[in-house]
Write a protein that holds these residues in place. Structure first.
Motif, PDB file in Angstrom:
ATOM      1  N   TYR A  50      -3.426   1.616   7.591  1.00 26.66           N
ATOM      2  CA  TYR A  50      -3.167   2.720   6.656  1.00 26.66           C
ATOM      3  C   TYR A  50      -1.836   3.404   6.975  1.00 26.66           C
ATOM      4  O   TYR A  50      -1.141   3.899   6.069  1.00 26.66           O
ATOM      5  N   THR A  51      -1.482   3.436   8.252  1.00 24.85           N
ATOM      6  CA  THR A  51      -0.208   4.055   8.607  1.00 24.85           C
ATOM      7  C   THR A  51       0.951   3.244   8.042  1.00 24.85           C
ATOM      8  O   THR A  51       1.952   3.813   7.532  1.00 24.85           O
ATOM      9  N   ARG A  52       0.862   1.930   8.155  1.00 24.33           N
ATOM     10  CA  ARG A  52       1.905   1.090   7.588  1.00 24.33           C
ATOM     11  C   ARG A  52       1.960   1.228   6.047  1.00 24.33           C
ATOM     12  O   ARG A  52       3.019   1.094   5.447  1.00 24.33           O
ATOM     13  N   LYS A  54       1.431   3.901   4.472  1.00 23.59           N
ATOM     14  CA  LYS A  54       1.800   5.286   4.165  1.00 23.59           C
ATOM     15  C   LYS A  54       0.628   6.067   3.607  1.00 23.59           C
ATOM     16  O   LYS A  54       0.800   7.047   2.882  1.00 23.59           O
ATOM     17  N   ASN A  55      -0.643   5.643   4.028  1.00 25.99           N
ATOM     18  CA  ASN A  55      -1.842   6.348   3.584  1.00 25.99           C
ATOM     19  C   ASN A  55      -2.317   7.182   4.765  1.00 25.99           C
ATOM     20  O   ASN A  55      -3.194   6.802   5.550  1.00 25.99           O
ATOM     21  N   LYS A  56      -1.703   8.359   4.862  1.00 31.31           N
ATOM     22  CA  LYS A  56      -1.970   9.229   6.003  1.00 31.31           C
ATOM     23  C   LYS A  56      -3.396   9.721   6.010  1.00 31.31           C
ATOM     24  O   LYS A  56      -4.042   9.797   7.066  1.00 31.31           O
TER      25      LYS A  56
END
Length: 222
Positions: A50-52, A54-56
Motif C-alpha cells: 500500500y505504501t508503494r 500511495k495508499n497511506k
C-alpha cells in the motif's frame, strides 16, 4: 448425607496428569504464536504494498493489525512463561514427593527389620546354635569311642609295652655296630696249588724168602 449437603468431594488431579495438561497447553500457545507471527509478516508485506501504491490509509490499517497481533504474541509469551514456571514447580514437587516417599519406605523397612531381628531373638538363636554344636560334638565323641574288645584294653599297659619295644630297638641299634666291627670280614682265601707227588717206582713182587725175612724182622722189632 454429607455428599448430598456439600456435594461430591473434589478429586485432586495427579501430578503426571497435570504435567500432561500443561504440556498440551504449552503446545497450543506455541502454535497460536506461530500463526500470529505469520499474520504479522503478512500485514507488513501488505503495508509495504500500500505504501508503494500511495495508499497511506490502507498501509496504516495494516500496521494497526500488526500491532494487535504483536500484542497477542506478547501475551502468549507471558502465558508460556507462566506455564513453564508451573511445570518447573510441579516437577520439583514431584521429585520432592518421590524422595519423601522413598525415605519413608526406607524408614518403614528399617523398622520392620529391627522388629523382626530383636536382640533377644538373636541371643536365643545363637544359644540354640551353640547347643546344637555341642550336641554334635558329643555325638561324634560317642561314635569314635572304642567298643567291644578294644574298649577293654588298658592304655597304661599299652604305653609300657610300647616303651619296652622302643628300648629294645634302641639297644639293638647300639649293639649292632660293635658286633659288626668285632666280626672279621670273611674274604675268600686264594687257593694254593698242592705239590704233585712224585711218581713211585713200581717194585717187583717179593719172593717167598723175602717175605719170611720181613716177617722175622717185624717180630724182632716187637
Amino acid at each position: 448425607m454429607f455428599s448430598r449437603m456439600f456435594g461430591k468431594p473434589k478429586v485432586e488431579p495427579s501430578t503426571l496428569s497435570t504435567l500432561d495438561k500443561l504440556n498440551e497447553t504449552l503446545e497450543m500457545l506455541e502454535k497460536k504464536e506461530k500463526v500470529l507471527q505469520k499474520k504479522i509478516v503478512i500485514e507488513i508485506e501488505k503495508a509495504k504494498g500500500y505504501t508503494r501504491a500511495k495508499n497511506k490509509r490502507a498501509a496504516i490499517a495494516c500496521l494497526k493489525r500488526k500491532k494487535l497481533y504483536e500484542t497477542q504474541v506478547e501475551q502468549l509469551g507471558n502465558f508460556q512463561l507462566r506455564v513453564h514456571d508451573q511445570m518447573i514447580m510441579l516437577e520439583g514437587a514431584k521429585a520432592t514427593t518421590e524422595t519423601v516417599d522413598a525415605l519413608r519406605s526406607g524408614a518403614n523397612a528399617m523398622k520392620a527389620i529391627h522388629k523382626a531381628t530383636n536382640i533377644d531373638d538373636v541371643d536365643k538363636t545363637m544359644d540354640e546354635i551353640n547347643e546344637q554344636t555341642e550336641n554334635i560334638k558329643q555325638i561324634q565323641e560317642a561314635l569314635s569311642a572304642p567298643v567291644g574288645a578294644a574298649a577293654d584294653f588298658d592304655e597304661d599297659e599299652l604305653e609300657a609295652e610300647l616303651e619296652e619295644l622302643e628300648g629294645a630297638e634302641l639297644e639293638d641299634q647300639l649293639l649292632k655296630p660293635a658286633i659288626t666291627s668285632a666280626t672279621p670280614s670273611l674274604q675268600p682265601v686264594p687257593s694254593q696249588r698242592l705239590p704233585t707227588p712224585a711218581p713211585q717206582k713200581v717194585r717187583p713182587p717179593k719172593s717167598a724168602e723175602e717175605e719170611e725175612l720181613a716177617a722175622l724182622q717185624a717180630e724182632m722189632a716187637l
